[in-house]
Scaffold this motif. Structure first.
Motif, PDB file in Angstrom:
ATOM      1  N   ALA A 185       0.083  -9.728  10.649  1.00 11.90           N
ATOM      2  CA  ALA A 185      -0.443  -8.369  10.512  1.00 11.90           C
ATOM      3  C   ALA A 185      -0.511  -7.922   9.057  1.00 11.90           C
ATOM      4  CB  ALA A 185       0.438  -7.392  11.295  1.00 11.90           C
ATOM      5  N   MET A 186       0.153  -8.683   8.148  1.00  7.80           N
ATOM      6  CA  MET A 186       0.262  -8.334   6.731  1.00  7.80           C
ATOM      7  C   MET A 186       0.839  -6.920   6.572  1.00  7.80           C
ATOM      8  SD  MET A 186      -0.345 -11.003   5.023  1.00  7.80           S
ATOM      9  CE  MET A 186      -0.837 -10.758   3.333  1.00  7.80           C
ATOM     10  N   THR A 187       2.025  -6.734   7.176  1.00  8.13           N
ATOM     11  CA  THR A 187       2.742  -5.462   7.070  1.00  8.13           C
ATOM     12  C   THR A 187       4.204  -5.726   6.740  1.00  8.13           C
ATOM     13  OG1 THR A 187       3.260  -5.446   9.443  1.00  8.13           O
ATOM     14  CG2 THR A 187       1.287  -4.228   8.736  1.00  8.13           C
ATOM     15  N   GLN A 188       4.822  -4.733   6.118  1.00  9.27           N
ATOM     16  CA  GLN A 188       6.274  -4.726   5.943  1.00  9.27           C
ATOM     17  C   GLN A 188       6.793  -3.476   6.623  1.00  9.27           C
ATOM     18  OE1 GLN A 188       7.042  -4.418   1.664  1.00  9.27           O
ATOM     19  NE2 GLN A 188       7.196  -2.213   1.832  1.00  9.27           N
ATOM     20  N   THR A 189       7.926  -3.602   7.315  1.00  9.43           N
ATOM     21  CA  THR A 189       8.563  -2.479   7.995  1.00  9.43           C
ATOM     22  C   THR A 189       9.990  -2.372   7.497  1.00  9.43           C
ATOM     23  OG1 THR A 189       7.211  -2.868   9.962  1.00  9.43           O
ATOM     24  CG2 THR A 189       9.174  -1.479  10.231  1.00  9.43           C
ATOM     25  N   ASN A 190      10.350  -1.200   6.996  1.00  8.00           N
ATOM     26  CA  ASN A 190      11.718  -0.960   6.551  1.00  8.00           C
ATOM     27  C   ASN A 190      12.560  -0.737   7.800  1.00  8.00           C
ATOM     28  OD1 ASN A 190      14.158   0.184   5.674  1.00  8.00           O
ATOM     29  ND2 ASN A 190      13.199   1.005   3.836  1.00  8.00           N
ATOM     30  N   ILE A 191      13.385  -1.730   8.148  1.00  8.23           N
ATOM     31  CA  ILE A 191      14.125  -1.651   9.400  1.00  8.23           C
ATOM     32  C   ILE A 191      15.430  -0.870   9.263  1.00  8.23           C
ATOM     33  CG2 ILE A 191      13.081  -3.711  10.374  1.00  8.23           C
ATOM     34  CD1 ILE A 191      15.631  -5.240   9.649  1.00  8.23           C
ATOM     35  N   GLN A 192      15.804  -0.477   8.034  1.00  7.54           N
ATOM     36  CA  GLN A 192      17.020   0.305   7.843  1.00  7.54           C
ATOM     37  C   GLN A 192      16.741   1.794   7.725  1.00  7.54           C
ATOM     38  OE1 GLN A 192      18.626  -2.032   4.506  1.00  7.54           O
ATOM     39  NE2 GLN A 192      20.446  -2.289   5.776  1.00  7.54           N
ATOM     40  N   GLN A 248       6.355   1.718   7.646  1.00  2.00           N
ATOM     41  CA  GLN A 248       5.548   0.497   7.660  1.00  2.00           C
ATOM     42  C   GLN A 248       4.425   0.648   6.639  1.00  2.00           C
ATOM     43  OE1 GLN A 248       2.797  -0.864  11.034  1.00  2.00           O
ATOM     44  NE2 GLN A 248       4.598  -2.164  11.291  1.00  2.00           N
ATOM     45  N   ARG A 249       4.213  -0.419   5.864  1.00  2.00           N
ATOM     46  CA  ARG A 249       3.146  -0.421   4.858  1.00  2.00           C
ATOM     47  C   ARG A 249       2.359  -1.723   4.943  1.00  2.00           C
ATOM     48  NH1 ARG A 249       4.730   3.872   1.845  1.00  2.00           N
ATOM     49  NH2 ARG A 249       6.916   4.096   1.293  1.00  2.00           N
ATOM     50  N   SER A 250       1.092  -1.634   4.603  1.00  2.34           N
ATOM     51  CA  SER A 250       0.279  -2.844   4.484  1.00  2.34           C
ATOM     52  C   SER A 250       0.690  -3.591   3.219  1.00  2.34           C
ATOM     53  CB  SER A 250      -1.209  -2.483   4.399  1.00  2.34           C
ATOM     54  OG  SER A 250      -1.636  -1.897   5.605  1.00  2.34           O
ATOM     55  N   ILE A 251       0.605  -4.907   3.274  1.00  2.00           N
ATOM     56  CA  ILE A 251       0.883  -5.740   2.107  1.00  2.00           C
ATOM     57  C   ILE A 251      -0.282  -6.688   1.899  1.00  2.00           C
ATOM     58  CG2 ILE A 251       3.401  -5.574   2.345  1.00  2.00           C
ATOM     59  CD1 ILE A 251       3.334  -8.446   3.505  1.00  2.00           C
ATOM     60  N   ARG A 252      -0.361  -7.237   0.700  1.00  3.34           N
ATOM     61  CA  ARG A 252      -1.385  -8.251   0.446  1.00  3.34           C
ATOM     62  C   ARG A 252      -0.907  -9.212  -0.626  1.00  3.34           C
ATOM     63  NH1 ARG A 252      -6.282  -5.050  -2.728  1.00  3.34           N
ATOM     64  NH2 ARG A 252      -5.151  -4.656  -4.668  1.00  3.34           N
ATOM     65  N   ARG A 253      -1.487 -10.386  -0.598  1.00  2.00           N
ATOM     66  CA  ARG A 253      -1.206 -11.439  -1.568  1.00  2.00           C
ATOM     67  C   ARG A 253      -2.424 -11.495  -2.492  1.00  2.00           C
ATOM     68  NH1 ARG A 253      -1.822 -17.357  -1.757  1.00  2.00           N
ATOM     69  NH2 ARG A 253       0.069 -18.251  -2.715  1.00  2.00           N
ATOM     70  N   GLN A 294       0.843  -1.195   0.000  1.00  2.00           N
ATOM     71  CA  GLN A 294       0.000   0.000   0.000  1.00  2.00           C
ATOM     72  C   GLN A 294       0.879   1.246   0.000  1.00  2.00           C
ATOM     73  OE1 GLN A 294      -3.523  -0.048   0.139  1.00  2.00           O
ATOM     74  NE2 GLN A 294      -3.438   2.124  -0.186  1.00  2.00           N
ATOM     75  N   HIS A 295       0.750   2.037  -1.031  1.00  2.00           N
ATOM     76  CA  HIS A 295       1.475   3.315  -1.115  1.00  2.00           C
ATOM     77  C   HIS A 295       0.726   4.183  -2.116  1.00  2.00           C
ATOM     78  CE1 HIS A 295       4.817   6.094  -0.745  1.00  2.00           C
ATOM     79  NE2 HIS A 295       4.968   6.105  -2.054  1.00  2.00           N
ATOM     80  N   GLY A 296      -0.268   4.921  -1.631  1.00  3.43           N
ATOM     81  CA  GLY A 296      -1.122   5.699  -2.530  1.00  3.43           C
ATOM     82  C   GLY A 296      -1.942   4.793  -3.428  1.00  3.43           C
ATOM     83  N   GLY A 297      -2.403   3.685  -2.898  1.00  2.00           N
ATOM     84  CA  GLY A 297      -3.076   2.641  -3.671  1.00  2.00           C
ATOM     85  C   GLY A 297      -2.200   1.386  -3.657  1.00  2.00           C
TER      86      GLY A 297
END
Length: 97
Positions: free
Chosen positions: A76-83, A89-94, A30-33
């Motif tokens: 949670a279906m999220t990705q977090t940029n740890i660097q 953090q953004r939502s993700i989906r399959r 998820q990033h502007g859609g």
């Protein structure tokens, strides 16, 4: 159960991960859609997802893509940029395609 598994280090999934092409599946963030991952990145996330399905007691997977490393939480279906300093953090989906 973040980390779970008796303290063993989690594998990092990256471009060296042997990832089968996921036919009919595309990972998106998820990033502007909803935006599609590049095909190779989608395949790596799918490999991590399949690992999570086989080992659900460890809910977070580390994924390296290009210059960045992410924690992906499939519960949670999220990705977090740890660097990145902001730990974006953004939502993700399959998605089925």
């Amino acid at each position: 159960a973040r980390g779970g598994g008796g303290g063993a280090a989690a594998a990092v999934f990256d471009n060296s991960t042997r990832a089968e092409r996921a036919v009919g599946v595309q990972w998106q963030y998820q990033h502007g859609g909803w935006q599609p991952y590049a095909q190779q990145a989608s395949d790596v996330v799918e490999a991590a997802y399949q690992d999570w399905l086989a080992n659900p007691n460890v809910d977070v997977r580390a994924i390296r893509s290009g210059a960045w490393e992410y924690e992906v939480d499939f519960n949670a279906m999220t990705q977090t940029n740890i660097q990145h300093e902001a730990h974006t953090q953004r939502s993700i989906r399959r998605a089925q395609v």
